[in-house]
Design a protein around this motif. Structure first.
Motif, PDB file in Angstrom:
ATOM      1  N   VAL A  59       0.852  -1.187   0.000  1.00 41.28           N
ATOM      2  CA  VAL A  59       0.000   0.000   0.000  1.00 41.28           C
ATOM      3  C   VAL A  59       0.892   1.243   0.000  1.00 41.28           C
ATOM      4  CG1 VAL A  59      -1.766   1.293   1.251  1.00 41.28           C
ATOM      5  CG2 VAL A  59      -1.840  -1.214   1.196  1.00 41.28           C
ATOM      6  N   VAL A  60       0.689   2.095  -1.008  1.00 41.09           N
ATOM      7  CA  VAL A  60       1.522   3.285  -1.175  1.00 41.09           C
ATOM      8  C   VAL A  60       0.636   4.534  -1.224  1.00 41.09           C
ATOM      9  CG1 VAL A  60       3.317   4.399  -2.553  1.00 41.09           C
ATOM     10  CG2 VAL A  60       3.095   1.896  -2.592  1.00 41.09           C
ATOM     11  N   PRO A  61       0.609   5.334  -0.167  1.00 38.23           N
ATOM     12  CA  PRO A  61      -0.118   6.612  -0.239  1.00 38.23           C
ATOM     13  C   PRO A  61       0.657   7.588  -1.119  1.00 38.23           C
ATOM     14  CG  PRO A  61       1.015   6.422   1.856  1.00 38.23           C
ATOM     15  CD  PRO A  61       1.231   5.116   1.143  1.00 38.23           C
ATOM     16  N   VAL A  62      -0.064   8.298  -1.976  1.00 38.23           N
ATOM     17  CA  VAL A  62       0.590   9.168  -2.956  1.00 38.23           C
ATOM     18  C   VAL A  62      -0.001  10.571  -2.902  1.00 38.23           C
ATOM     19  CG1 VAL A  62       1.039   9.552  -5.419  1.00 38.23           C
ATOM     20  CG2 VAL A  62       1.038   7.218  -4.506  1.00 38.23           C
ATOM     21  N   PHE A  63       0.866  11.567  -2.769  1.00 41.37           N
ATOM     22  CA  PHE A  63       0.443  12.957  -2.887  1.00 41.37           C
ATOM     23  C   PHE A  63       1.548  13.736  -3.593  1.00 41.37           C
ATOM     24  CE2 PHE A  63      -0.051  17.358  -1.222  1.00 41.37           C
ATOM     25  CZ  PHE A  63      -1.278  17.627  -1.811  1.00 41.37           C
ATOM     26  N   ASN A  64       1.321  14.024  -4.864  1.00 43.76           N
ATOM     27  CA  ASN A  64       2.267  14.792  -5.682  1.00 43.76           C
ATOM     28  C   ASN A  64       3.659  14.158  -5.712  1.00 43.76           C
ATOM     29  OD1 ASN A  64       0.173  16.565  -6.108  1.00 43.76           O
ATOM     30  ND2 ASN A  64       0.941  18.141  -4.742  1.00 43.76           N
ATOM     31  N   GLU A  65       3.724  12.937  -6.230  1.00 45.84           N
ATOM     32  CA  GLU A  65       4.994  12.208  -6.327  1.00 45.84           C
ATOM     33  C   GLU A  65       5.207  11.675  -7.744  1.00 45.84           C
ATOM     34  OE1 GLU A  65       7.209  12.117  -4.087  1.00 45.84           O
ATOM     35  OE2 GLU A  65       6.261  12.378  -2.126  1.00 45.84           O
TER      36      GLU A  65
ATOM     37  N   GLY B  50      -5.606  12.827  -3.709  1.00 43.08           N
ATOM     38  CA  GLY B  50      -5.972  14.118  -4.263  1.00 43.08           C
ATOM     39  C   GLY B  50      -4.800  14.907  -4.808  1.00 43.08           C
ATOM     40  N   SER B  51      -3.871  14.233  -5.470  1.00 46.84           N
ATOM     41  CA  SER B  51      -2.693  14.916  -6.006  1.00 46.84           C
ATOM     42  C   SER B  51      -3.083  16.004  -7.002  1.00 46.84           C
ATOM     43  CB  SER B  51      -1.760  13.916  -6.701  1.00 46.84           C
ATOM     44  OG  SER B  51      -1.209  12.998  -5.786  1.00 46.84           O
TER      45      SER B  51
ATOM     46  N   PHE C 193      -8.622   9.337  -4.528  1.00 46.73           N
ATOM     47  CA  PHE C 193      -9.538  10.165  -3.750  1.00 46.73           C
ATOM     48  C   PHE C 193      -9.978  11.381  -4.565  1.00 46.73           C
ATOM     49  CE2 PHE C 193      -7.644   8.911   0.672  1.00 46.73           C
ATOM     50  CZ  PHE C 193      -8.218   7.656   0.541  1.00 46.73           C
ATOM     51  N   ALA C 194     -11.181  11.832  -4.321  1.00 50.39           N
ATOM     52  CA  ALA C 194     -11.688  13.032  -4.997  1.00 50.39           C
ATOM     53  C   ALA C 194     -11.009  14.287  -4.474  1.00 50.39           C
ATOM     54  CB  ALA C 194     -13.201  13.140  -4.812  1.00 50.39           C
ATOM     55  N   GLU C 195     -10.498  14.226  -3.233  1.00 53.01           N
ATOM     56  CA  GLU C 195      -9.816  15.363  -2.641  1.00 53.01           C
ATOM     57  C   GLU C 195      -8.804  14.851  -1.624  1.00 53.01           C
ATOM     58  OE1 GLU C 195     -12.937  17.579  -0.866  1.00 53.01           O
ATOM     59  OE2 GLU C 195     -13.465  16.041   0.581  1.00 53.01           O
ATOM     60  N   ASN C 196      -7.911  15.718  -1.190  1.00 58.02           N
ATOM     61  CA  ASN C 196      -6.887  15.332  -0.237  1.00 58.02           C
ATOM     62  C   ASN C 196      -7.511  15.007   1.115  1.00 58.02           C
ATOM     63  OD1 ASN C 196      -4.716  16.608   1.985  1.00 58.02           O
ATOM     64  ND2 ASN C 196      -3.836  15.259   0.449  1.00 58.02           N
ATOM     65  N   CYS C 197      -7.249  13.786   1.616  1.00 56.61           N
ATOM     66  CA  CYS C 197      -7.830  13.337   2.886  1.00 56.61           C
ATOM     67  C   CYS C 197      -6.780  13.018   3.941  1.00 56.61           C
ATOM     68  CB  CYS C 197      -8.703  12.104   2.658  1.00 56.61           C
ATOM     69  SG  CYS C 197     -10.132  12.398   1.590  1.00 56.61           S
TER      70      CYS C 197
END
Length: 241
Positions: free
Chosen positions: A10-16, A46-47, A70-74
């Motif tokens: 499992v890899v959470p991704v935000f602007n990567e 939500g990137s 996700f539809a938005e950053n959570c």
């Protein structure tokens, strides 16, 4: 001994966006020689860059790549929870998308898990961070352990292997991903720590500030202490159900 037949990373991704192809390539290299079914669940939090497009493209080329967007950053806790809930494998493995965790360490964590533990966590012995981050992490780790009655050497390392069914039972509130060892122990987990590699960030920027995280973590610690004080487990002597 515990046999692992299947695993989900499992890899959470935000602007990567720049790190993702490199990360998957390293995961593929680390796991391709293992006789196990595996998949990578990228959770796009939500990137605002092209991370989701990169993940979709990798999914078209590699069947092992799955994703949730996700539809938005959570936040990271929500991203981990979504990945945990989607997993149907024997174990889940968590890893950051910034390439500071080394996927080459995963086989060693899996071997330790198969010795009979239900959670194995990485311990970054040689941190590749600024002096400010190293000092803040050392102080923060000591405070977390003191208040949560823990002895974990490195609570902030994202590289972890966990029993899927057990981690799915954890009440994942915002910020709770920082206390997964404690929360897993409350479910009855046996935990081991393994030294792992730590690397400099290659692309992008850190997504948190030291002071902001310290404030949030302190409030989360109070919540953990409350949960520990109210937690119970029971064993059944007999039943007719």
């Amino acid at each position: 001994m515990t046999n692992i037949n299947s695993l989900s990373i499992v890899v959470p991704v935000f602007n990567e966006e720049d790190n993702l192809p490199l990360l998957f390539g390293e995961i593929n290299k680390a796991l391709s020689s293992l006789d196990k079914e595996w998949q990578v669940i990228f959770v796009d939090d939500g990137s605002s860059d092209n991370s989701l497009q990169v993940i979709r493209s990798m999914g078209e080329e590699h069947p092992e790549v799955k994703y949730i967007a996700f539809a938005e950053n959570c936040g990271q806790s929500a991203a981990f929870k979504a990945g945990f809930d989607a997993a149907t494998t024997d174990v889940v493995i968590t890893i950051d998308a910034d390439l500071q965790n080394d996927p080459a360490d995963i086989p060693a964590l899996l071997r330790e898990y198969e010795r009979g533990y239900t959670m194995v966590i990485g311990w970054r012995q040689k941190r590749q961070d600024t002096l400010q981050k190293k000092v803040a992490s050392k102080i923060g780790n000591a405070i977390r352990n003191k208040l949560s009655r823990e002895t974990v050497k490195d609570t902030g390392c994202s590289l972890k292997v966990m029993d899927t069914k057990m981690v799915q039972k954890i009440p994942m509130l915002t910020g709770m991903h920082r206390f997964l060892p404690t929360l897993m122990k409350m479910q009855g987990a046996t935990v081991s720590e393994v030294p792992v590699n730590h690397r400099h960030r290659q692309h992008g920027e850190s997504k948190y500030g030291i002071l902001d995280r310290a404030k949030a973590t302190f409030l989360d610690l109070l919540a953990i202490r409350w949960m520990q004080s109210r937690h119970f487990r029971y064993s059944i002597k007999d039943r007719n159900l």
